[in-house]
Structures are given as C-alpha cells and as structure tokens.
Design an enzyme around this catalytic site. Structure first.
Site, PDB file in Angstrom:
ATOM      1  N   SER A  36     -11.301   0.000   3.493  1.00 17.39           N
ATOM      2  CA  SER A  36     -10.496  -0.357   4.668  1.00 17.39           C
ATOM      3  C   SER A  36      -9.775   0.882   5.182  1.00 17.39           C
ATOM      4  O   SER A  36      -8.963   1.467   4.476  1.00 17.39           O
ATOM      5  CB  SER A  36      -9.482  -1.438   4.291  1.00 17.39           C
ATOM      6  OG  SER A  36     -10.141  -2.621   3.890  1.00 17.39           O
ATOM      7  N   ARG A  41       0.820  -1.217   0.000  1.00 17.65           N
ATOM      8  CA  ARG A  41       0.000   0.000   0.000  1.00 17.65           C
ATOM      9  C   ARG A  41       0.851   1.263   0.000  1.00 17.65           C
ATOM     10  O   ARG A  41       0.526   2.262   0.645  1.00 17.65           O
ATOM     11  CB  ARG A  41      -0.957   0.015   1.200  1.00 17.65           C
ATOM     12  CG  ARG A  41      -1.886  -1.175   1.280  1.00 17.65           C
ATOM     13  CD  ARG A  41      -2.829  -1.269   0.080  1.00 17.65           C
ATOM     14  NE  ARG A  41      -3.610  -2.478   0.183  1.00 17.65           N
ATOM     15  CZ  ARG A  41      -3.244  -3.651  -0.356  1.00 17.65           C
ATOM     16  NH1 ARG A  41      -2.123  -3.737  -1.057  1.00 17.65           N
ATOM     17  NH2 ARG A  41      -4.000  -4.715  -0.211  1.00 17.65           N
ATOM     18  N   GLU A  55      -5.100   4.333   6.288  1.00 12.76           N
ATOM     19  CA  GLU A  55      -4.802   4.190   4.861  1.00 12.76           C
ATOM     20  C   GLU A  55      -5.229   5.400   4.029  1.00 12.76           C
ATOM     21  O   GLU A  55      -4.534   5.780   3.090  1.00 12.76           O
ATOM     22  CB  GLU A  55      -5.460   2.923   4.311  1.00 12.76           C
ATOM     23  CG  GLU A  55      -5.144   2.638   2.851  1.00 12.76           C
ATOM     24  CD  GLU A  55      -5.617   1.273   2.407  1.00 12.76           C
ATOM     25  OE1 GLU A  55      -5.803   1.089   1.188  1.00 12.76           O
ATOM     26  OE2 GLU A  55      -5.808   0.387   3.249  1.00 12.76           O
TER      27      GLU A  55
END
Length: 371
Positions: free
Chosen positions: A244, A162, A363
């Site tokens: 998420s 990520r 995130e």
C-alpha cells in the site's frame, strides 16, 4: 564486495547503486557498520527486506547497511504467554508462520507481509485489524546520537497508526535508532485474536469480534493478500511494489468538507490499546483513488482517468502503473525508474486532492527523490 544496486535490495526494484555496502548478519555487525559510517561522516541508509523503500535512480552516496541478522529465541513461557525475541533481519512472515504453527496468538492477521521483523515497529505495521503495537513488549536499538544500545518499552515508542517514535526520528531513511531486535508477547491458543476487520470476518464466516481457528485466519489472510497482489511473486508484476503506497487518511470529523460524498467509507480511529480516538475519522485511500477515476491498472497503455481526462499510459510510458488487482499499490511493470513511480504517485495524489480535497500521504520511505 561490489556494491549492489538498491533496486536489487527492494521489492519495488528501483534505485541506483550504493556507494558503500555492508551486509550485517549479527547485532554486533550492525552496530559496528553503523558506528563506522557515522565516524566517517557518511550518510546512512538501513535496509532490511526493502519492502517499504524507494530510492533515487542516482543511488545513495553514503553507506547502505543491509540487516540480515536471523534468529528467534523464547525468553519466557508463563501464564502471561510466550515472550519471543526476534533478530531485526529475520523474515517477518517466517515469524508469523512459526507463531501460528506453535499455537501462538496475536500476529496471525499480519501474515504475508514482506520485509523483516526489525522494520515492523518503525511504522507500526498493521493489516486486517491487527498491528504490531498490540504485541510488542520491547525494542532493542542502537542510539546513534548517544552511541549506545537502548531498550524501549512499548509505551516509550508512542505507537499510532503506521507511526512510532522510531519513525518520527528517521530523516530521509536515516534513523536515529537502528533496530537490533524486537520482543513480542504472544498468547497460547487454538483460535486467533478477535477478528476486527469486516472483510476478513465475512470470509471466515464469523462476526466482527468473534474468533476463528488460528490456521484458518492465516490461510484466509494469505489468500486475501494474494488476490490483491500483496504477496511477493517473482512471476507477478503486480507484486513489484511497496504494498500500500498511501496511508488511509485520518482527519478531524469537522474537516471532511463538502466534496466527500456521504457514501464514502468512514472508519473509527483507535489508539494502540484499542481505545476509540474521539473526533477523528479514518477514510479509505483505496476508495478515494478509485472514485477519483484512477482504476486498477491506471498507468498502463490504453488506461484513462475519465473523471480528470488523463491518459494513463502518458504518465510513465506504461513502465509504472497502479496494480491490476488493487488501486493502493504502485507497481513496477518492468524497467520502471524511481522517477516513473514518483510521477505516478504525484498524479494520483494530486488527482485525489483535486476531486475530494483530501491529501494522501505516502507510506514508504523515499530517499533521494520525492512525490
């Protein structure tokens, strides 16, 4: 043009007005808008599908460039596969659907992810055992420092979980490199890539490492995501989120500490090429959240965290909660503010840290506020 609220441009539906707003439908328009904002000394926020962005309730005092450029071009079709160039504002899931329909393999497990193609290399978007680093060949971007268009090969982007060089050079939502187009190398095939995710393999009726028909992979992933509230649906408040919210923690194997129980899920860590990364282990953020007492729907009136003796409804007045389908998503139940979402995020993050000694990392791009 009247400037929209950032809430209207994002899937979490929070954020105040933009001082200046530019809708850019071509590469040239994106470059011109960014260059003009820079020349005027204005702060810059680049928005695509808004599926990974939370902005402050006070809004954004600079220029918001809304990238809506469209188009997919086949640059090559040879034994190495098909090379596609996709404009940054093109819908990601529309690209995946087209690839599957055309028998192109490599991004099928990334079905149903909201947002635009230009955002995918920035955070190395991934799900169900695939990530875009596996198929990206080149990213074309505007370099705001050098004031020129630059091409980045995949190796230049230093992809990791990520993360990428593009993300690491972005500060408070303001990127040094503004993505204009992305090139993907996909293979021809009737079956998808080897399935690397246990839950997906089980539902497909194959072993991990085996293949399944391309269309079935997409259908199964879409069903999985919908069951977790991860496919946008205006009638489902569980989908008013950034997906998420926390990444799965990656820790040195020697730093797990005594508070993490032996039955806590642990996963191997691999690099962008699929090679194992030694002395690192990936934990499940969803497991940590759930077992720290934050169940599905925490934050709604009547919910409690019995482990930490917390009243869920008191965190944000019921306006923001964990999804009722999946503990990783923080959702706007209607009328939530960015402050409400941040209060919920802080409560969950601090709770997991107090129970397990593991720090969760957000995130989404968070602008003008903080967890």
């Amino acid at each position: 043009m009247t400037s929209p609220r950032i809430a209207d441009l994002t899937t979490a539906a929070v954020g105040g007005p933009a001082r200046h707003y530019v809708r850019a439908g071509t590469e040239q328009a994106v470059v011109a808008a960014v260059a003009e904002a820079d020349a005027a000394g204005q702060e810059l926020l680049v928005v695509g599908g808004g599926s990974n962005l939370i902005a402050a309730d006070t809004g954004f005092a600079g220029t918001v460039v809304h990238v809506v450029s469209q188009g997919v071009e086949v640059l090559a079709d040879d034994p190495r596969g098909v090379l596609l160039e996709v404009q940054a504002g093109h819908s990601w899931d529309e690209l995946v659907a087209r690839a599957v329909a055309d028998g192109l393999v490599g991004i099928e497990a990334l079905s149903g992810i909201p947002g635009t193609t230009g955002a995918t290399p920035v955070q190395n978007v991934g799900a169900y055992g695939q990530e875009v680093a596996q198929t990206i060949e080149l990213v074309r971007a505007w370099d705001r420092h050098e004031r020129r268009v630059r091409d980045f090969a995949a190796a230049d982007l230093a992809f990791s979980y990520r993360d990428s060089a593009l993300k690491r050079s972005t500060v408070a939502g303001s990127p040094r490199f503004v993505v204009l187009a992305v090139r993907f190398r996909l293979e021809h095939g009737a079956d998808g890539s080897p399935v690397r995710y246990g839950e997906l393999a089980r539902l497909l009726g194959v072993e991990v490492g085996e293949r399944a028909p391309l269309g079935r992979v997409r259908e199964t992933v879409l069903a999985l995501r919908a069951g977790k509230g991860m496919v946008l649906d205006p009638g489902d408040r569980d989908t008013y989120s950034t997906g998420s919210f926390f990444t799965n923690p990656i820790l040195p194997t020697g730093a797990l500490g005594q508070r993490l129980p032996a039955d806590a899920p642990r996963f191997p860590v691999v690099d962008a090429a699929g090679r194992p990364v030694e002395d690192r282990v990936k934990l499940s953020a969803a497991w940590l959240i759930d077992h720290a007492g934050f169940g599905k729907g925490f934050g709604l009136p009547g919910t409690r965290n019995e482990v930490l003796d917390l009243d869920g409804g008191a965190v944000a007045g019921g306006r923001a909660s964990l999804s009722t389908k999946h503990t990783l998503a923080l959702t706007n139940r209607g009328g939530a503010s960015a402050q409400d979402l941040m209060a919920l995020a802080r409560t969950v993050r601090d709770g997991v840290a107090s129970v397990y000694g593991v720090d969760l990392v957000a995130e989404p791009v968070i602008v003008g506020t903080a967890v």
